[in-house]
Design a protein around this motif. Structure first.
Motif, short mmCIF file in Angstrom:
data_model
loop_
_atom_site.label_atom_id
_atom_site.label_comp_id
_atom_site.label_asym_id
_atom_site.label_seq_id
_atom_site.Cartn_x
_atom_site.Cartn_y
_atom_site.Cartn_z
N THR A 111 90.96 98.65 28.13
CA THR A 111 90.59 99.88 28.85
C THR A 111 90.13 99.54 30.26
OG1 THR A 111 88.40 99.77 27.75
CG2 THR A 111 90.04 101.26 26.81
N PRO A 112 91.00 98.95 31.08
CA PRO A 112 90.58 98.49 32.42
C PRO A 112 90.33 99.65 33.38
CG PRO A 112 92.95 98.27 32.17
CD PRO A 112 92.42 98.68 30.83
N GLY A 113 89.70 99.31 34.47
CA GLY A 113 89.36 100.26 35.53
C GLY A 113 88.01 99.87 36.09
N HIS A 114 86.97 100.07 35.29
CA HIS A 114 85.63 99.63 35.68
C HIS A 114 85.62 98.12 35.90
CE1 HIS A 114 81.26 99.25 35.70
NE2 HIS A 114 81.35 98.38 34.72
N CYS A 115 86.38 97.43 35.08
CA CYS A 115 86.47 95.97 35.15
C CYS A 115 87.83 95.59 34.59
CB CYS A 115 85.35 95.35 34.32
SG CYS A 115 85.06 93.58 34.57
N ALA A 116 88.45 94.57 35.17
CA ALA A 116 89.79 94.18 34.73
C ALA A 116 89.82 93.71 33.29
CB ALA A 116 90.35 93.10 35.65
N ASP A 117 88.71 93.14 32.81
CA ASP A 117 88.68 92.59 31.45
C ASP A 117 87.97 93.51 30.46
OD1 ASP A 117 86.05 92.23 32.24
OD2 ASP A 117 86.00 90.07 31.86
N GLN A 118 87.87 94.79 30.79
CA GLN A 118 87.20 95.75 29.92
C GLN A 118 88.04 96.04 28.68
OE1 GLN A 118 84.14 98.15 30.48
NE2 GLN A 118 84.60 97.85 28.32
N VAL A 119 87.39 95.97 27.51
CA VAL A 119 88.02 96.37 26.26
C VAL A 119 87.10 97.32 25.52
CG1 VAL A 119 89.36 94.23 26.01
CG2 VAL A 119 87.11 94.42 24.91
N THR A 143 83.93 102.40 39.67
CA THR A 143 85.02 101.52 40.10
C THR A 143 84.68 100.92 41.45
OG1 THR A 143 86.16 103.50 40.93
CG2 THR A 143 86.85 102.63 38.78
N TRP A 144 85.37 99.81 41.78
CA TRP A 144 85.00 98.99 42.93
C TRP A 144 86.08 98.96 44.00
CZ3 TRP A 144 80.05 98.06 41.91
CH2 TRP A 144 79.66 98.11 40.56
N SER A 145 87.19 99.66 43.76
CA SER A 145 88.26 99.78 44.75
C SER A 145 89.09 101.00 44.37
CB SER A 145 89.14 98.54 44.77
OG SER A 145 89.94 98.46 43.61
N ALA A 146 89.88 101.48 45.34
CA ALA A 146 90.75 102.61 45.06
C ALA A 146 91.78 102.26 43.97
CB ALA A 146 91.47 103.05 46.33
N ARG A 147 92.23 101.03 43.98
CA ARG A 147 93.17 100.60 42.95
C ARG A 147 92.52 100.62 41.57
NH1 ARG A 147 96.55 94.86 43.00
NH2 ARG A 147 97.70 95.20 41.05
N ASP A 148 91.26 100.18 41.49
CA ASP A 148 90.54 100.23 40.22
C ASP A 148 90.38 101.66 39.73
OD1 ASP A 148 90.24 97.49 40.23
OD2 ASP A 148 88.19 97.52 40.98
N PHE A 149 90.10 102.59 40.65
CA PHE A 149 89.94 103.98 40.25
C PHE A 149 91.24 104.53 39.68
CE2 PHE A 149 89.98 108.58 41.27
CZ PHE A 149 88.93 108.97 40.44
N TYR A 199 86.88 105.65 45.38
CA TYR A 199 86.38 104.79 44.30
C TYR A 199 84.87 104.87 44.31
CZ TYR A 199 85.38 101.28 47.95
OH TYR A 199 84.93 100.62 49.06
N GLY A 200 84.25 104.29 43.28
CA GLY A 200 82.79 104.31 43.18
C GLY A 200 82.33 105.13 42.01
N HIS A 201 81.18 105.79 42.16
CA HIS A 201 80.64 106.65 41.10
C HIS A 201 81.38 107.97 41.09
CE1 HIS A 201 77.27 104.11 39.93
NE2 HIS A 201 76.97 103.96 41.20
N ALA A 202 81.63 108.50 39.91
CA ALA A 202 82.26 109.81 39.77
C ALA A 202 81.68 110.52 38.55
CB ALA A 202 83.78 109.67 39.62
#
Length: 204
Positions: A111-119, A143-149, A199-202
Motif C-alpha cells: 500500500t505505497p504512497g506514504h512510504c515506498a515500503d508501506q504494507v 506524502t512527501w512528494s507529488a509523485r508519492d501523492f 503533496y503533504g497532509h490531506a
C-alpha cells in the motif's frame, strides 16, 4: 486472530500484537518505542515474528531492542526503505503473500504512497487489517512528494476500496475505524481535481 494494541512513543504511535488464540503464538507489529510496553503487549504469548508496516523512525524506534529481547525473525517489505535505511531482514513481505502466525494467517497488501515500503496486514478469515500509515479515519497518510501523492491515490483506488465495508482498519496513529464508515469520503476525495504538484497532509 486477536489484535492487541498500545500507544508508544511521544507522537504517539500504535504498536500491535497479532495473537493466535488457539496456540498463543504472536507477532509484534511496529515496535516504535517503549520496549517495556511492547513486552507487556506480548504478555502470555509466544512471539514468533517482528513485522514492520513501514520503516519511518516512529515505527521502528525500539526495533533493535526488541530484536535483542525476542530473538525472532524480522519481516518487512524489501524496500527501498525510508531515509535509505539498511535493514537485515529475515524474510520479505510481498504483495498478496500470506504469513502464518500460529494457526492463523495474514495476507500482505503493498500500500505505497506514504512510504515506498508501506504494507498492510489483513487477517485471513477475519475483519482486521493493520494499515500502518496508509490511511486514517480523517484522511490518507502524509506524502512527501507529488509523485508519492499520486501513488497514494492509486493505492486507495486499487487496493483499499476493494476491501469490504466491514474491514476494521487499525492505523499507525489514532483510533481504528470501519472502512464502510469512511468509504463515501474516500470516494469523494478521489473524485476531486487535486493540483498536479500537491503533496503533504490531506483530509477527506
Amino acid at each position: 486472530m486477536l489484535v492487541r494494541t498500545c500507544e508508544v512513543g511521544p507522537w504517539p504511535m500504535n504498536a500491535y500484537a497479532l495473537v493466535c488464540p488457539q496456540t498463543g503464538v504472536s507477532a509484534l507489529v511496529d515496535p516504535g518505542a517503549d520496549p517495556e510496553h511492547l513486552l507487556a503487549l506480548l504478555q502470555g504469548t509466544q512471539p514468533v515474528a517482528l513485522i514492520l508496516t513501514h520503516t519511518h523512525r516512529d515505527h521502528i524506534g525500539a526495533l533493535e531492542e526488541m530484536r535483542a529481547l525476542l530473538h525472532v525473525p524480522l519481516y518487512a517489505h524489501p524496500g527501498p526503505h525510508a531515509n535509505d535505511l539498511h535493514l537485515e531482514l529475515d524474510a520479505h513481505l510481498h504483495h498478496d503473500a500470506t504469513l502464518n502466525i500460529g494457526e492463523g494467517q495474514v495476507r500482505i497488501y503493498a500500500t505505497p504512497g506514504h512510504c515506498a515500503d508501506q504494507v498492510s496486514l489483513a487477517v485471513v478469515g477475519g475483519e482486521a487489517i493493520l494499515v500502518g500509515d496508509t490511511l486514517f479515519a480523517g484522511g490518507p497518510g502524509r506524502t512527501w512528494s507529488a509523485r508519492d501523492f499520486q501513488t497514494s491515490l492509486a493505492t486507495l483506488r486499487t487496493v483499499v476500496l476493494p476491501w469490504p465495508d466491514t474491514a476494521h482498519c487499525y492505523p499507525g496513529h489514532g483510533p481504528s475505524f470501519r472502512l464502510g464508515e469512511v468509504r463515501p469520503l474516500i470516494e469523494q476525495f478521489l473524485a476531486r481535481q487535486h493540483p498536479a504538484d500537491f503533496y503533504g497532509h490531506a483530509e477527506w
